[in-house]
Design an enzyme around this catalytic site. Sequence first.
Site, PDB file in Angstrom:
ATOM      1  N   GLN A  10       0.703  -1.428   0.034  1.00 41.35           N
ATOM      2  CA  GLN A  10       0.032  -0.114   0.010  1.00 41.35           C
ATOM      3  C   GLN A  10       0.972   1.314  -0.025  1.00 41.35           C
ATOM      4  OE1 GLN A  10      -3.322  -0.148   2.980  1.00 41.35           O
ATOM      5  NE2 GLN A  10      -3.700   1.739   2.744  1.00 41.35           N
ATOM      6  N   SER A  91       4.455  -6.219   2.848  1.00 36.52           N
ATOM      7  CA  SER A  91       3.114  -6.084   3.284  1.00 36.52           C
ATOM      8  C   SER A  91       1.962  -6.934   2.233  1.00 36.52           C
ATOM      9  CB  SER A  91       2.836  -4.420   3.772  1.00 36.52           C
ATOM     10  OG  SER A  91       1.707  -4.655   4.588  1.00 36.52           O
ATOM     11  N   LEU A  92       1.066  -5.843   2.129  1.00 39.24           N
ATOM     12  CA  LEU A  92       0.026  -6.533   0.980  1.00 39.24           C
ATOM     13  C   LEU A  92       0.750  -7.242   0.071  1.00 39.24           C
ATOM     14  CD1 LEU A  92      -0.941  -5.165  -1.836  1.00 39.24           C
ATOM     15  CD2 LEU A  92      -2.457  -6.510  -0.500  1.00 39.24           C
ATOM     16  N   ARG A 116      -8.955  -8.024   4.510  1.00 33.82           N
ATOM     17  CA  ARG A 116      -7.915  -7.494   5.109  1.00 33.82           C
ATOM     18  C   ARG A 116      -7.701  -5.980   5.253  1.00 33.82           C
ATOM     19  NH1 ARG A 116      -2.062  -5.900   3.935  1.00 33.82           N
ATOM     20  NH2 ARG A 116      -0.841  -6.780   5.540  1.00 33.82           N
ATOM     21  N   HIS A 201       0.780  -2.837  11.077  1.00 33.55           N
ATOM     22  CA  HIS A 201       2.135  -3.529  11.503  1.00 33.55           C
ATOM     23  C   HIS A 201       2.484  -3.147  13.092  1.00 33.55           C
ATOM     24  CE1 HIS A 201       2.496  -5.232   7.810  1.00 33.55           C
ATOM     25  NE2 HIS A 201       2.617  -4.155   6.989  1.00 33.55           N
ATOM     26  N   GLN A 250       1.614 -11.218  10.266  1.00 37.14           N
ATOM     27  CA  GLN A 250       2.062  -9.942   9.552  1.00 37.14           C
ATOM     28  C   GLN A 250       1.433  -8.792  10.069  1.00 37.14           C
ATOM     29  OE1 GLN A 250       1.072  -8.186   5.841  1.00 37.14           O
ATOM     30  NE2 GLN A 250       2.682  -9.684   4.956  1.00 37.14           N
TER      31      GLN A 250
END
Length: 315
Positions: A10, A91-92, A116, A201, A250
């Site tokens: 993102q 991440s994503l 998510r 996170h 994560q």
Amino acid sequence: MDIVLLFPGQGSQKPGMGRDLAETRPEARAVFDAVDDALGVPLSRLCFDGPAEALTLTHNAQPALLAHGAAVWACARDALAPRVRAAAGHSLGEFTAYHAADALDLADAARLVRRRGELMLRSGEERPGAMAALLGDLARPIEEICDEASREAGLVVPANYNSPGQLVISGEVAGVERAMELAKTAGVKKAVRLNVSGAFHSPLMQPALDGLREALGRVTMRDARVPVFANVNAKPVTDASRARELLTRQLVSPVRWIDVVRALAERHTDALFVEMGPGSVLVGLVKKIAPGVQTATCGTAAEVDALLERATANA
């Protein structure tokens, strides 16, 4: 020529992403149509035309980036799949990496990252927080700074170890602001609040864990065809059950991108690291972390052509 696939997270989204691919490549158009169908919303229109404010929303940005990465990969898959040795995502982007590694079907992956994003947005509303980027070298360990700020003001933790000289912190607003002050006294050139909807996170995302675990449990996840290097521990993963566990963790763990890139570079010394997305953020980080690595970007029709030509020339 061996290839390592990298998928952005993102923040890389921008209006216009994927439009030229969808207009010129049937494989890409099919991916965007499939994601629209899976979500029941015209997400492709948001990717192609914006507006940026709507595209930036967490629950839109995440499936949009997955759709774009999957569309690029669909255009290159037939030629490049035999050469791919590993994959990773920031991440994503780790979800997109598992799709490219044949562990997740496209529709399942799209619904997962949409869910998510919704869960992360809701967690940000329930437990408001902030994130900040720290640019420059620190005279103190970031963990030490976060511990001090947490004691003095509010919870804050390292969220992204992006590259030497680029870290992101996340947590309660007061804790983040205090950590920014401490980081400035410790030598960073710039400390900048990020425009995000929550403390990603970090432990403030805890409310989203059960929902994501449930969503992952509802989809079929196969063992990955090639290793995907996990954000949580920078280790290669092929086992589906292990992948589910690490994708859930994560949410509340830091993205160890420095360690991921170093691990990939050590194992694949002569590989071409290709960023499959609408920009070059990850390529820029790779160059700082492992300067000798070969890199390429692949997010437009012209870049797909260039990559395929390069791969053919180095067959």
